[in-house]
Write an enzyme that holds these catalytic residues in place. Structure first.
Site, mmCIF file in Angstrom:
data_model
loop_
_atom_site.group_PDB
_atom_site.id
_atom_site.type_symbol
_atom_site.label_atom_id
_atom_site.label_comp_id
_atom_site.label_asym_id
_atom_site.label_seq_id
_atom_site.Cartn_x
_atom_site.Cartn_y
_atom_site.Cartn_z
ATOM 1 N N TYR A 189 0.810 -1.232 0.000
ATOM 2 C CA TYR A 189 0.000 0.000 0.000
ATOM 3 C C TYR A 189 0.841 1.279 0.000
ATOM 4 C CZ TYR A 189 -0.259 -0.046 5.272
ATOM 5 O OH TYR A 189 -0.022 -0.039 6.599
ATOM 6 N N GLU A 190 0.151 2.389 -0.081
ATOM 7 C CA GLU A 190 0.821 3.697 -0.247
ATOM 8 C C GLU A 190 1.701 3.724 -1.496
ATOM 9 O OE1 GLU A 190 -1.205 5.461 2.323
ATOM 10 O OE2 GLU A 190 0.296 6.503 1.140
ATOM 11 N N GLY A 191 1.232 3.094 -2.566
ATOM 12 C CA GLY A 191 2.055 2.959 -3.778
ATOM 13 C C GLY A 191 2.924 1.739 -3.624
ATOM 14 N N GLN A 209 7.107 2.901 -6.198
ATOM 15 C CA GLN A 209 8.138 3.708 -5.520
ATOM 16 C C GLN A 209 9.424 3.717 -6.344
ATOM 17 O OE1 GLN A 209 7.277 5.362 -2.822
ATOM 18 N NE2 GLN A 209 5.299 4.304 -2.702
#
Lengths: 589, 589
Positions: A435-437, A442
């Site tokens: 999650y969060e990319g 990233q």
């Protein structure tokens, strides 16, 4: 469940001796962050996390969240712990005093976050998401919006969320379908369905402030047509219930105490925040903060796992050392005598302490970017942050997952049994690379946007620091061999980047082909630099068991973990052809 | 849940073209294993696994096993599936015809086992453990014991277990406390408590035959004082209930449909099998079989995960290819266009197909060791098996875990949600590096006992094969670059071994320090050899999409995965000092 004790000694070593937080705070004029205040945060924060949050970690995993007709109930004790946390003033430690915060630097907030995440990752999601929402409103909200929402959020009476993902799009936000139609009163009617919304519905706060990505009727296609809206569960003025409801919660591999919600917006009344069609930029304010926090989850789960593993390795008696019995009075030797058990423990220790150093290094940059009165210094810190954020997120979560897997392995069969808590840490840690990319995203952000997108400038901002460090310490009596090794890798890093950059000019797929290995390579070099800084600080402390342990772990890192750069370099150099030649159909053959 | 389809095309490629199973069976006089029979097993086995076992995989995970006052109930449908499996004659495929088996070679049993394990790992534990018990009784039982137990076990009316672990010892079996006291009638009264007993109690068969390690009253200390006993749940003659009871079942990270039992023996009537105090040797008959089976679980979970990931990567639309839209008519491109998604998919594919080749290669050795009429050939096969077994177990389960993690990552957030089934595969896969001897123990077995213990002879038995292969193919038009690379690594492997052997003579800890990395290094070299054999066989097939896919995956393996040997070599060469210098106390600092 491994009993969590905040690693205060290592934290103090970094704060006092490696990164000189006190000098750093003084230079930024952050006088409130006095040594006494730092000590108080460390000690009282540790007590709260050890005594209140840690005991709820396994029960929260076993019980999970409950969903009943739109109502979400968090595991037993979560709500009360949140009340205690708010009561203790912890929620506003790094928040703006104008809205009731304590105004301490971000770095101290992160120090506290590590203890929270290590003792109870799921629980930490609720305040974590709220901090993200607070920073977006603080950065992009009108004075009125700030006045309306920030005080309640800072006080922990309300909590926040970020609503990005929809069923058909996560990474590719340009595809979102949620619509916001302007209303006569200046508000917007928001309609759509969001998924994977952490803390989207729960029983811990009186109100929930959703930050929602949606499209205006006349919005351009793609990511340039996304706007950000504040959609409260209950309206701040009238207290009226808004048309946003939780449709269900997800059943997940881990972080089961964290409610992951489907949220349905049925013409919910929302308010534009920031400029129309610039919503993604606003959301990035939250995401960069969240990405550091997510990166730290790798450290958090890794630290908890290490504490369990080290205790078990000292307690568990099994086989004799190959060099002769070490505990002849016992039925067998504790397994910590065995080299392979030590290999796992040292890998855990080296990643955790290295990742903690990376967190603190980055946290100081966050302070400087926020607080410095020197524009050049702020820009420099911003550039380094832009470069380091994707590395923190991906490297720390990938290595964190590896660490929790070693922790399970040290326990043997007991590691697989829920009772011992080691497998929960591996399950909880598994979300962070996603999650969060995702870590793949990233890596593209790092190599494509940050490094190549700046023609290498953002990389050079960091390699210059390493280069200077190596020049200063080239003749270091005990460490010069490692300094040389680091210096060579630092140079190779630049060369590798040039190589990928040249290839990418001919073929853009070279970026995607190299990205993940490039990011991991970068992470290993950065940790090598930080390990040497720790080793030097340890040597300056003179003889002590602590210093000996630091030096031995540094030694292990250079000999056993840093050589992984060779494999990552080879993968980067392999280029994209061996990935792209196969047709999509042929994969399944 | 990814829908499982047996990879028959790849299986046939290995059977028909790479390893020539038909010639192999003919040479061993295994005439029953005709091409038609092999085809029938593949096709009918696939149907059974796809239609009966696969649909019970996710429901079995959700439901788990139930424990109620000593009674264990398996998940809904498990019992009926077992009845169908037995009914279809699958249980006795590779069992001795003297006891009702079909007498087909072990290799065909393993081919079937892959399909079982891929469709439902937990379910596969019940027949798997029974096969282990059958082989131990077959090898070490008296004629009377064989007559009493084997027919019922082969028929699947009864099932079997292996009872080794106790709460205080798993690896270190010399510490077991379970006692067996001789009785006047020649039987033994077995008393003690065993844990982690897979299939220890359940509702799938009328009786359970436990093979139990215990100590005689006058037994020497340590592993030389362990004997093996048959302890039936119900006595074969009287049908009387024996004093062995399930005290509880474990709550685990995965394989939740497999009952993991605490078994309490309270003076249970048991029968010595094999010689007194030689029980560990007897148990090794089961363990070698079980270790191959466990190794294959890495392949099984990996294959299932790949099938899910490849489908998702073709279906999921997200972002555009960096080299221009590939599906301009759709809202976005399928994610399989992205290089990093391909990196993950190809890693999965290369490990799965390589691990399958390793399984088949080893399975043929099993046949030869059992069936060859040539003592020299049998010995050679035994030696290669001894060498390859720990590698199969550890390398295939470690890489299998990696594969299931990539599978989750391809799914992004959906990979973490139970509904999709991808996270179950990662949880199920996580046990395999732990049980049947942790991978650390496998590595000690390989490097310490097998390689150094034979003064390198067992290693040379394999490197000679590779050397010959490289000599024959040194000028191969398309592959000579890779042949050269393999040949160099094959040579380096020997040198690395000599190096560790020399160091180990001075310091026995060098073995433990090098073992895991040495095993992984070995696995990568072995897979490189097998990938080249597959590439050559594919080229001989002429142009086809299948051959193209094989060659592309081989290319990927050599460029992207084989370079990992460099990191493992560096870790081996780092030696033991950097592991052993730290005191046990200092680890926690």
């Amino acid at each position: 469940m491994p009993e969590y004790k905040a690693p205060l000694r290592d934290m103090r070593f970094l704060i006092d001796h490696v990164f000189d937080f006190h000098g750093h705070y003084a230079a930024l004029g952050a006088t409130d962050a006095s040594p006494d205040m730092v000590s108080a945060i460390l000690e009282e924060g540790a007590k709260f996390c050890e005594n209140v949050l840690a005991p709820l970690n396994r029960s929260g995993d076993e019980e999970g969240c409950h969903f009943d007709n739109g109502v979400v109930t968090t595991p037993k004790g979560f709500k009360e712990a949140f009340a205690q946390y708010v009561e203790g003033g912890w929620h506003g430690v790094a928040a703006d005093p104008a809205y009731g915060g304590q105004g301490l630097p971000q770095s101290l907030g992160l120090v506290l976050s590590e203890m929270i995440g290590s003792s109870n990752t799921s629980w930490g999601m609720y305040p974590g998401l709220t901090h993200g929402a607070m920073s977006a409103i603080h950065a992009h909200g009108t004075e009125e919006q700030k006045a309306t929402y920030l005080s309640k959020l800072t006080a922990g009476q309300w909590t926040g969320t970020m609503c990005l993902t929809e069923a058909h799009c996560g990474t590719d936000l340009g595809l979102i379908k949620t619509r916001a139609v302007p209303q006569a009163d200046g508000s917007y009617a928001v309609t759509g369905s969001k998924i994977f919304i952490s803390a989207g519905e729960h029983d811990m706060s009186a109100n929930i402030i959703h930050l929602v990505l949606a499209k205006l009727p006349d919005a351009p296609a793609g990511t340039k047509g996304i706007s950000l809206f504040i959609v409260p569960k209950f309206h701040a003025d009238s207290g009226e219930r808004n048309a946003v409801h939780c449709g269900s919660i997800e059943h997940k591999m881990g972080i089961k105490g964290s409610a992951t919600c489907v949220l349905n917006f049925d013409g919910a009344r929302g308010f534009l925040i920031g400029e129309a069609n610039k919503g993604l930029n606003c959301m990035f304010t939250m995401m960069n903060h969240a990405r550091l926090g997510t990166g730290m989850q790798g450290l958090c789960n890794g630290e908890a796992s290490f504490q369990g593993a080290i205790k078990y390795a000292n307690d568990r008696l099994q086989m004799r050392s190959l060099t002769g019995a070490k505990a002849p009075e016992k039925a067998a030797d504790p397994i910590i005598v065995h080299p392979d058990v030590r290999r796992m423990l040292l890998t855990m220790k080296a990643f955790n302490e290295g990742n903690r150093a990376l967190t603190y290094f980055t946290a100081q940059l966050l302070d400087t970017a926020h607080l410095s009165r020197d524009a050049g210094q702020r820009q420099e810190a911003e550039d380094l942050l832009a470069f380091l954020t994707p590395i923190c997120k991906a490297f720390m979560t990938d290595t964190g997952l590896e660490v929790t897997n070693h922790g399970m392995q040290v326990f043997g069969g007991h590691g697989y049994i829920r009772e011992w808590g080691m497998e929960q840490l591996a399950r909880d840690a598994r979300i962070a690379p996603i999650y969060e990319g995702t870590n793949g995203i990233q890596a593209l952000d790092l190599l494509g946007r940050k490094v190549l997108g700046s023609q290498g400038k953002l990389l050079r901002g960091f390699t210059r620091i390493v280069h200077k460090f190596c020049a200063v310490n080239a003749e270091h009596a005990q460490l010069k061999g490692y300094v040389l090794q680091l210096n060579q890798l630092n140079q190779e890093w630049g060369e590798l980047t040039t190589q990928v950059g040249m290839a990418a000019m001919k073929n853009p797929d070279e970026v995607g082909a190299a990205a993940v290995d490039y990011l991991m390579y970068s992470g290993y070099v950065i940790l090598a630099y930080l390990w040497l800084r720790m080793a030097i600080a340890a040597l300056e402390q003179g003889d002590s068991d602590f210093a000996t342990a630091k030096l031995a772990t540094c030694d292990f890192y250079f000999k056993r973990l840093l050589p992984r750069t060779a494999t990552h370099r080879a993968a980067v150099e392999a280029g994209s052809d061996c990935l792209m030649s196969l047709s999509a159909e042929a994969f399944a053959l």
